[in-house]
Design a protein around this motif. Structure first.
Motif, mmCIF file in Angstrom:
data_model
loop_
_atom_site.group_PDB
_atom_site.id
_atom_site.type_symbol
_atom_site.label_atom_id
_atom_site.label_comp_id
_atom_site.label_asym_id
_atom_site.label_seq_id
_atom_site.Cartn_x
_atom_site.Cartn_y
_atom_site.Cartn_z
ATOM 1 N N ALA A 47 0.835 -1.208 0.000
ATOM 2 C CA ALA A 47 0.000 0.000 0.000
ATOM 3 C C ALA A 47 0.863 1.249 0.000
ATOM 4 O O ALA A 47 0.572 2.237 -0.697
ATOM 5 N N SER A 48 1.959 1.225 0.767
ATOM 6 C CA SER A 48 2.854 2.379 0.845
ATOM 7 C C SER A 48 3.501 2.679 -0.509
ATOM 8 O O SER A 48 3.627 3.839 -0.904
ATOM 9 N N GLN A 51 0.897 4.169 -2.953
ATOM 10 C CA GLN A 51 0.528 5.540 -2.605
ATOM 11 C C GLN A 51 1.720 6.493 -2.663
ATOM 12 O O GLN A 51 1.623 7.648 -2.254
ATOM 13 N N GLN A 53 4.363 6.578 -0.889
ATOM 14 C CA GLN A 53 4.835 6.988 0.422
ATOM 15 C C GLN A 53 6.303 6.614 0.637
ATOM 16 O O GLN A 53 6.956 7.144 1.527
ATOM 17 N N LYS A 245 -7.100 12.141 -5.483
ATOM 18 C CA LYS A 245 -7.640 10.994 -4.751
ATOM 19 C C LYS A 245 -6.739 9.772 -4.891
ATOM 20 O O LYS A 245 -6.567 8.996 -3.948
ATOM 21 N N SER A 246 -6.170 9.589 -6.096
ATOM 22 C CA SER A 246 -5.327 8.420 -6.342
ATOM 23 C C SER A 246 -4.016 8.463 -5.556
ATOM 24 O O SER A 246 -3.309 7.462 -5.456
ATOM 25 N N ASN A 248 -3.946 9.455 -2.313
ATOM 26 C CA ASN A 248 -4.377 9.595 -0.915
ATOM 27 C C ASN A 248 -4.538 11.069 -0.549
ATOM 28 O O ASN A 248 -4.173 11.511 0.542
ATOM 29 N N ASN A 249 -5.141 11.817 -1.508
ATOM 30 C CA ASN A 249 -5.443 13.247 -1.332
ATOM 31 C C ASN A 249 -4.200 14.107 -1.091
ATOM 32 O O ASN A 249 -4.264 15.121 -0.396
ATOM 33 N N GLN A 250 -3.089 13.702 -1.685
ATOM 34 C CA GLN A 250 -1.900 14.533 -1.678
ATOM 35 C C GLN A 250 -1.591 14.973 -3.109
ATOM 36 O O GLN A 250 -2.073 14.389 -4.074
#
Length: 435
Positions: A47-48, A51, A53, A245-246, A248-250
């Motif tokens: 997931a990280s 996204q 991250q 949105k894709s 994570n709203n960043q």
């Protein structure tokens, strides 16, 4: 390559840039990671990565460890902060510009362009709703007048193909800065050995790695390098600053800051269009970079000698190579090309198109192919091939004429190149006498 308290010079970067020894084997050469996908340590790790991250590998359509070395190495050679390698030079141009422009937007491009790029801009981009305005790259008032509130970038080539117009990048970048626009420069003909456009004000540099970087005509690829200096938060590029949105709203600015352009190019168009570079091709380009400076030096030596030879030949009407002393761009070449004007030049053959056909059909050592930047000498007639899809008016605007022959001088013995050209020119004379 681990960071050092000093900056390595070009040849050292070409050997070591972007590489650490393989963590499992300590392999000295860059391994070919011939894999489509990569394992995740956990669902949280997966997931990280998705996204954005943390850095890592998901799928080779986005990032591949072999190609990552190529990207880091070329970014370091160009003086940029990051790069994205793709399947062709045409893909690099397309993704770079469509990362900046969407439906309703415009791009301003100098008109002295490779025929495929000109057609991409004039025809294909229309289907994406993007308009390209063509201008004379040496007419800066015309460049200014073409820019409006819809403009998202300025595009040029370091040396136009095949007209060999040298871009005055300092002046063009000054115009771009004034309007808050990025300057995108295709540096395929020059490579970072002959010119680093970022030093003159370019924001994004693209290459067809197929050409001199690969150097041997064995692989197709392209790359875009980000200088990391453009302010994407200047108000002209909301897609870089607005939360997605894709993600994570960043926003891309939040996630990647100075590397926002490469992140957006890689994870949007690169991902969605699937313009992935084969890791084997990436590996070939890494090998090419390791000998780039040696090859470019010899390309320049050979090309200067052949250009000077043709300039004195009785069957040649004109020669266009910027470092010939009577060339109109000779002074500009001193600023932008102090190491030489590369391996490509054009000449006009007496007798026009029919003589050009005879010449090309008569060469024996030279190769008649649609490519440049090979270790072998290449020849083509642009008006009937690479620029044949352009109208006569468009051909003239891009610097193409019916009598024009384009040469890409290789690494053969220069006397052998000269002998083959001479016998082919003699054949063109004999053919014209028969007619």
């Amino acid at each position: 390559m681990d960071e050092h308290p000093y900056t390595f010079k070009c040849n050292t970067v070409a050997q070591h840039g972007g590489q650490e020894l393989d963590p499992l084997t300590n392999a000295r050469a860059v391994p070919i990671y011939q894999t489509a996908s990569y394992g995740f340590k956990s669902t949280d790790h997966a997931a990280s990565l998705f996204q954005m991250q943390e850095e890592g590998y998901i799928y080779s359509r986005n990032v591949n460890p072999t190609n990552r070395v190529l990207e880091k190495r070329l970014a370091e050679l160009e003086g940029g902060i990051d790069a994205f390698a793709v399947s062709s030079g045409q893909s690099a141009v397309t993704i770079a510009l469509l990362t900046l422009a969407k439906v309703g937007d415009e791009i301003v491009a100098t008109n002295a362009l490779y025929g495929g790029t000109y057609n991409l801009f004039a025809e294909t981009f229309k289907r994406f709703g993007v308009t390209v305005r063509f201008v004379d790259g040496g007419n800066f008032s015309e460049l200014e007048d073409a820019i409006n509130e819809k403009t998202k970038a300025i595009f040029t080539e370091t040396i136009g193909n095949p007209g060999l117009q040298i871009a005055d990048i300092k002046m063009i970048s000054k115009v771009a800065r004034h309007h808050g626009l990025p300057l995108v420069v295709d540096s395929t003909f020059t490579t970072p050995f002959l010119q680093k456009p970022i030093e003159f004000g370019a924001d994004i540099v693209v290459h067809s790695t197929t050409k001199f970087i690969g150097g041997h005509g064995t692989a197709i690829g392209g790359i875009m390098v980000d200088a990391g200096k453009f302010n994407w938060a200047n108000g002209n590029f909301p897609e870089f600053t607005e939360p997605k949105k894709s993600l994570n709203n960043q926003s891309y600015i939040n996630l990647s800051n100075a590397s926002a352009f490469i992140a957006k190019a890689r994870f949007e168009l690169g991902h969605d269009l699937g313009t992935a570079l084969s890791p084997f091709h990436g590996w070939l380009f890494i090998q090419g970079l390791e000998s780039l400076s040696l090859r470019m030096k010899q390309h320049v030596i050979n090309t200067q000698k052949i250009a000077e030879y043709l300039a004195e030949h009785s069957q040649v009407a004109w020669v266009n190579y910027p470092t010939l002393k009577n060339n109109t761009q000779y002074e500009l070449a001193k600023t932008y090309l102090p190491k030489g004007a590369g391996a490509i030049f054009t000449f006009g053959i007496k007798g026009g198109y029919e003589s050009a056909k005879t010449f090309i059909n008569s060469v024996k050592l030279l190769s008649h192919v649609a490519n440049v930047g090979d270790s072998k000498t290449l020849v083509i007639h642009p008006a009937s091939t690479t620029h044949s899809r352009l109208s006569p008016e468009e051909q003239l605007a891009t610097g193409v004429t019916k009598d024009q022959i384009r040469l890409s001088i290789g690494l053969e013995d220069v006397e052998d190149i000269k002998a083959d050209i001479d016998q082919a020119l003699q054949k063109s004379v004999e053919a014209s006498l028969v007619e």
